[in-house]
Design a protein around this motif. Sequence first.
Motif, PDB file in Angstrom:
ATOM      1  N   ALA A   1       0.827  -1.408  -0.044  1.00  0.00           N
ATOM      2  CA  ALA A   1       0.055   0.072   0.150  1.00  0.00           C
ATOM      3  C   ALA A   1       0.992   1.128   0.123  1.00  0.00           C
ATOM      4  CB  ALA A   1      -0.850   0.255   1.138  1.00  0.00           C
ATOM      5  N   ASP A   2       1.902   1.219   0.895  1.00  0.00           N
ATOM      6  CA  ASP A   2       2.760   2.445   0.719  1.00  0.00           C
ATOM      7  C   ASP A   2       3.348   2.673  -0.461  1.00  0.00           C
ATOM      8  OD1 ASP A   2       4.480   4.580   2.375  1.00  0.00           O
ATOM      9  OD2 ASP A   2       6.110   3.051   1.337  1.00  0.00           O
ATOM     10  N   ALA A   3       4.124   1.569  -1.413  1.00  0.00           N
ATOM     11  CA  ALA A   3       4.379   1.649  -2.708  1.00  0.00           C
ATOM     12  C   ALA A   3       3.398   2.405  -3.421  1.00  0.00           C
ATOM     13  CB  ALA A   3       5.081   0.332  -3.083  1.00  0.00           C
ATOM     14  N   ILE A   4       2.049   2.138  -3.390  1.00  0.00           N
ATOM     15  CA  ILE A   4       1.231   2.402  -4.327  1.00  0.00           C
ATOM     16  C   ILE A   4       0.834   3.970  -3.927  1.00  0.00           C
ATOM     17  CG2 ILE A   4      -1.176   2.332  -4.683  1.00  0.00           C
ATOM     18  CD1 ILE A   4      -1.172  -0.694  -4.457  1.00  0.00           C
ATOM     19  N   ALA A   5       1.084   4.323  -2.769  1.00  0.00           N
ATOM     20  CA  ALA A   5       0.551   5.583  -2.161  1.00  0.00           C
ATOM     21  C   ALA A   5       1.968   6.484  -2.738  1.00  0.00           C
ATOM     22  CB  ALA A   5       0.647   5.875  -0.627  1.00  0.00           C
ATOM     23  N   ARG A   6       3.048   6.028  -2.788  1.00  0.00           N
ATOM     24  CA  ARG A   6       4.082   6.982  -3.139  1.00  0.00           C
ATOM     25  C   ARG A   6       4.459   6.752  -4.828  1.00  0.00           C
ATOM     26  NH1 ARG A   6       8.214   4.455  -2.462  1.00  0.00           N
ATOM     27  NH2 ARG A   6       7.820   2.574  -0.949  1.00  0.00           N
ATOM     28  N   ASP A   7       3.346   6.084  -5.424  1.00  0.00           N
ATOM     29  CA  ASP A   7       3.457   5.982  -6.971  1.00  0.00           C
ATOM     30  C   ASP A   7       4.871   5.339  -7.541  1.00  0.00           C
ATOM     31  OD1 ASP A   7       2.247   6.008  -9.397  1.00  0.00           O
ATOM     32  OD2 ASP A   7       2.884   7.949  -9.866  1.00  0.00           O
ATOM     33  N   ASP A   8       5.327   4.534  -6.676  1.00  0.00           N
ATOM     34  CA  ASP A   8       6.619   3.952  -6.879  1.00  0.00           C
ATOM     35  C   ASP A   8       6.477   2.531  -7.620  1.00  0.00           C
ATOM     36  OD1 ASP A   8       9.220   2.940  -7.192  1.00  0.00           O
ATOM     37  OD2 ASP A   8       9.986   3.745  -5.317  1.00  0.00           O
ATOM     38  N   MET A   9       6.404   2.397  -8.793  1.00  0.00           N
ATOM     39  CA  MET A   9       6.079   1.024  -9.597  1.00  0.00           C
ATOM     40  C   MET A   9       7.222   0.163  -9.407  1.00  0.00           C
ATOM     41  SD  MET A   9       3.110   1.385 -10.287  1.00  0.00           S
ATOM     42  CE  MET A   9       2.893   2.506  -8.813  1.00  0.00           C
ATOM     43  N   ALA A  10       8.448   0.436  -9.542  1.00  0.00           N
ATOM     44  CA  ALA A  10       9.435  -0.289  -9.142  1.00  0.00           C
ATOM     45  C   ALA A  10       9.427  -1.032  -7.950  1.00  0.00           C
ATOM     46  CB  ALA A  10      10.858   0.137  -9.385  1.00  0.00           C
ATOM     47  N   ASP A  11       9.062  -0.379  -6.918  1.00  0.00           N
ATOM     48  CA  ASP A  11       8.892  -0.474  -5.278  1.00  0.00           C
ATOM     49  C   ASP A  11       7.854  -1.523  -5.219  1.00  0.00           C
ATOM     50  OD1 ASP A  11      10.270  -0.850  -2.998  1.00  0.00           O
ATOM     51  OD2 ASP A  11       9.210   0.971  -2.269  1.00  0.00           O
ATOM     52  N   LEU A  12       6.885  -1.219  -6.063  1.00  0.00           N
ATOM     53  CA  LEU A  12       5.510  -1.850  -5.905  1.00  0.00           C
ATOM     54  C   LEU A  12       5.805  -3.485  -6.498  1.00  0.00           C
ATOM     55  CD1 LEU A  12       2.531  -2.226  -5.491  1.00  0.00           C
ATOM     56  CD2 LEU A  12       2.165  -1.348  -7.572  1.00  0.00           C
ATOM     57  N   LYS A  13       6.714  -3.477  -7.600  1.00  0.00           N
ATOM     58  CA  LYS A  13       6.720  -5.004  -7.992  1.00  0.00           C
ATOM     59  C   LYS A  13       7.711  -5.602  -7.032  1.00  0.00           C
ATOM     60  CE  LYS A  13      10.751  -5.580 -10.143  1.00  0.00           C
ATOM     61  NZ  LYS A  13      11.664  -5.229 -10.998  1.00  0.00           N
ATOM     62  N   ASP A  14       8.607  -5.082  -6.242  1.00  0.00           N
ATOM     63  CA  ASP A  14       9.311  -5.740  -5.258  1.00  0.00           C
ATOM     64  C   ASP A  14       8.542  -6.071  -4.052  1.00  0.00           C
ATOM     65  OD1 ASP A  14      11.656  -5.434  -6.870  1.00  0.00           O
ATOM     66  OD2 ASP A  14      12.272  -3.727  -5.974  1.00  0.00           O
ATOM     67  N   GLU A  15       7.650  -5.266  -3.806  1.00  0.00           N
ATOM     68  CA  GLU A  15       6.744  -5.426  -2.590  1.00  0.00           C
ATOM     69  C   GLU A  15       5.948  -6.442  -2.900  1.00  0.00           C
ATOM     70  OE1 GLU A  15       7.756  -4.762   0.100  1.00  0.00           O
ATOM     71  OE2 GLU A  15       8.927  -2.775  -0.345  1.00  0.00           O
ATOM     72  N   LEU A  16       5.332  -6.513  -3.986  1.00  0.00           N
ATOM     73  CA  LEU A  16       4.177  -7.693  -4.251  1.00  0.00           C
ATOM     74  C   LEU A  16       4.949  -8.990  -4.412  1.00  0.00           C
ATOM     75  CD1 LEU A  16       2.451  -5.750  -7.288  1.00  0.00           C
ATOM     76  CD2 LEU A  16       1.455  -6.737  -5.182  1.00  0.00           C
ATOM     77  N   GLY A  17       6.075  -8.843  -4.744  1.00  0.00           N
ATOM     78  CA  GLY A  17       7.120 -10.265  -4.639  1.00  0.00           C
ATOM     79  C   GLY A  17       7.212 -10.726  -3.187  1.00  0.00           C
ATOM     80  N   ASP A  18       7.265  -9.857  -2.295  1.00  0.00           N
ATOM     81  CA  ASP A  18       7.561  -9.728  -0.723  1.00  0.00           C
ATOM     82  C   ASP A  18       6.241 -10.553  -0.159  1.00  0.00           C
ATOM     83  OD1 ASP A  18      10.298  -9.338  -0.983  1.00  0.00           O
ATOM     84  OD2 ASP A  18       9.797  -7.127  -0.077  1.00  0.00           O
ATOM     85  N   LEU A  19       5.052  -9.835  -0.750  1.00  0.00           N
ATOM     86  CA  LEU A  19       3.738 -10.302  -0.231  1.00  0.00           C
ATOM     87  C   LEU A  19       3.504 -11.721  -0.808  1.00  0.00           C
ATOM     88  CD1 LEU A  19       1.112  -9.821   1.330  1.00  0.00           C
ATOM     89  CD2 LEU A  19       0.525  -8.624  -0.972  1.00  0.00           C
ATOM     90  N   LEU A  20       3.816 -11.788  -2.262  1.00  0.00           N
ATOM     91  CA  LEU A  20       3.572 -13.329  -2.556  1.00  0.00           C
ATOM     92  C   LEU A  20       4.339 -14.411  -1.856  1.00  0.00           C
ATOM     93  CD1 LEU A  20       2.479 -15.157  -4.702  1.00  0.00           C
ATOM     94  CD2 LEU A  20       4.388 -14.445  -6.260  1.00  0.00           C
ATOM     95  N   LEU A  21       5.566 -14.089  -1.565  1.00  0.00           N
ATOM     96  CA  LEU A  21       6.523 -14.870  -0.699  1.00  0.00           C
ATOM     97  C   LEU A  21       5.794 -15.340   0.582  1.00  0.00           C
ATOM     98  CD1 LEU A  21       9.027 -16.464  -0.152  1.00  0.00           C
ATOM     99  CD2 LEU A  21       9.875 -14.295   1.099  1.00  0.00           C
ATOM    100  N   GLN A  22       5.094 -14.277   1.508  1.00  0.00           N
ATOM    101  CA  GLN A  22       4.327 -14.487   2.506  1.00  0.00           C
ATOM    102  C   GLN A  22       3.102 -15.735   2.119  1.00  0.00           C
ATOM    103  OE1 GLN A  22       5.156 -13.445   5.482  1.00  0.00           O
ATOM    104  NE2 GLN A  22       6.764 -12.804   4.291  1.00  0.00           N
ATOM    105  N   VAL A  23       2.411 -15.695   0.861  1.00  0.00           N
ATOM    106  CA  VAL A  23       1.730 -16.659   0.981  1.00  0.00           C
ATOM    107  C   VAL A  23       2.179 -18.006   0.598  1.00  0.00           C
ATOM    108  CG1 VAL A  23      -0.197 -17.355  -1.270  1.00  0.00           C
ATOM    109  CG2 VAL A  23       0.091 -14.836  -0.397  1.00  0.00           C
ATOM    110  N   VAL A  24       3.265 -17.941  -0.249  1.00  0.00           N
ATOM    111  CA  VAL A  24       4.153 -19.144  -0.535  1.00  0.00           C
ATOM    112  C   VAL A  24       4.500 -19.762   0.766  1.00  0.00           C
ATOM    113  CG1 VAL A  24       6.148 -20.141  -1.527  1.00  0.00           C
ATOM    114  CG2 VAL A  24       4.792 -18.608  -2.781  1.00  0.00           C
ATOM    115  N   PHE A  25       5.024 -19.213   1.694  1.00  0.00           N
ATOM    116  CA  PHE A  25       5.771 -19.496   3.197  1.00  0.00           C
ATOM    117  C   PHE A  25       4.174 -20.233   3.851  1.00  0.00           C
ATOM    118  CE2 PHE A  25       9.283 -17.896   6.034  1.00  0.00           C
ATOM    119  CZ  PHE A  25       9.219 -19.311   6.789  1.00  0.00           C
ATOM    120  N   HIS A  26       3.139 -19.582   4.251  1.00  0.00           N
ATOM    121  CA  HIS A  26       2.029 -20.296   4.670  1.00  0.00           C
ATOM    122  C   HIS A  26       1.436 -21.493   3.927  1.00  0.00           C
ATOM    123  CE1 HIS A  26       1.284 -16.940   7.653  1.00  0.00           C
ATOM    124  NE2 HIS A  26       1.367 -16.075   6.841  1.00  0.00           N
TER     125      HIS A  26
END
Length: 245
Positions: free
Chosen positions: A34-59
């Motif tokens: 959400a923070d990356a979206i608020a900052r309109d940082d698409m490169a960071d959004l790509k990385d953060e979505l990957g981090d979030l996806l990792l959480q799904v994979v982990f669980h």
Amino acid sequence: MALLRDPERGCEWDIAQSFATIAPYTIEEAYEVADAIARDDMADLKDELGDLLLQVVFHARIAEEAGLFDFDAVANAIADKMERRHPHIFGDLDQGGHHLWEQIKAEERAAKADAKEDQGALAGVALGLPALLRAEKLQRRAARVGFDWPDAKGPREKIDEELAEVESATSDEERAGEIGDLLFVVVNWARHLGIDPEAALRMSNAKFERRFRFMEAAAGKLFVSLDLEAKEALWLEAKADERRG
């Protein structure tokens, strides 16, 4: 993740984790998206979505090891849900939209409730949600069964009542409870006005941070030593600068 969790070849930290220990990281990663979206940082959004996806994979990996479900089951479950909640797109209905989505969600909750002890209107509102978001969801659930003010006038008048109760509180414990009641009714007022309280508070946080940084930049190293009156003058200058910008 399977290799990281391998008892013999894996990472000691990853092996030691459980659903409970990973949950806080999952919440944190969602906020960073959400923070990356608020900052309109698409490169960071790509990385953060990957981090979030990792959480799904982990669980999902922890669940697979316990014989509960795996990542494919998670993906299939959400695909099935999207199809079920969009019968006007994937099925035979000609019309749909958000109203139909909410109706189907309500039917799904009712079906789940039949198999659980808690079948109340507030069942299933996650305890781990941010407090403002959870307050709004609780209020929306109560409104569905008729426990709600007819318009925004009710919660607005309640704010004055709660403010008076905060001021008349005689202990820190009582004051904390009344402040909580005040925040709860402010969320209710925002809901009646069609405003997302969580998003509104994020905007105010960003506004405060932006103005405060302007003050620091304007005063430099002298900022800390300025008296409150001088700092207030800088605050007004920061507001004026925003209007000009």
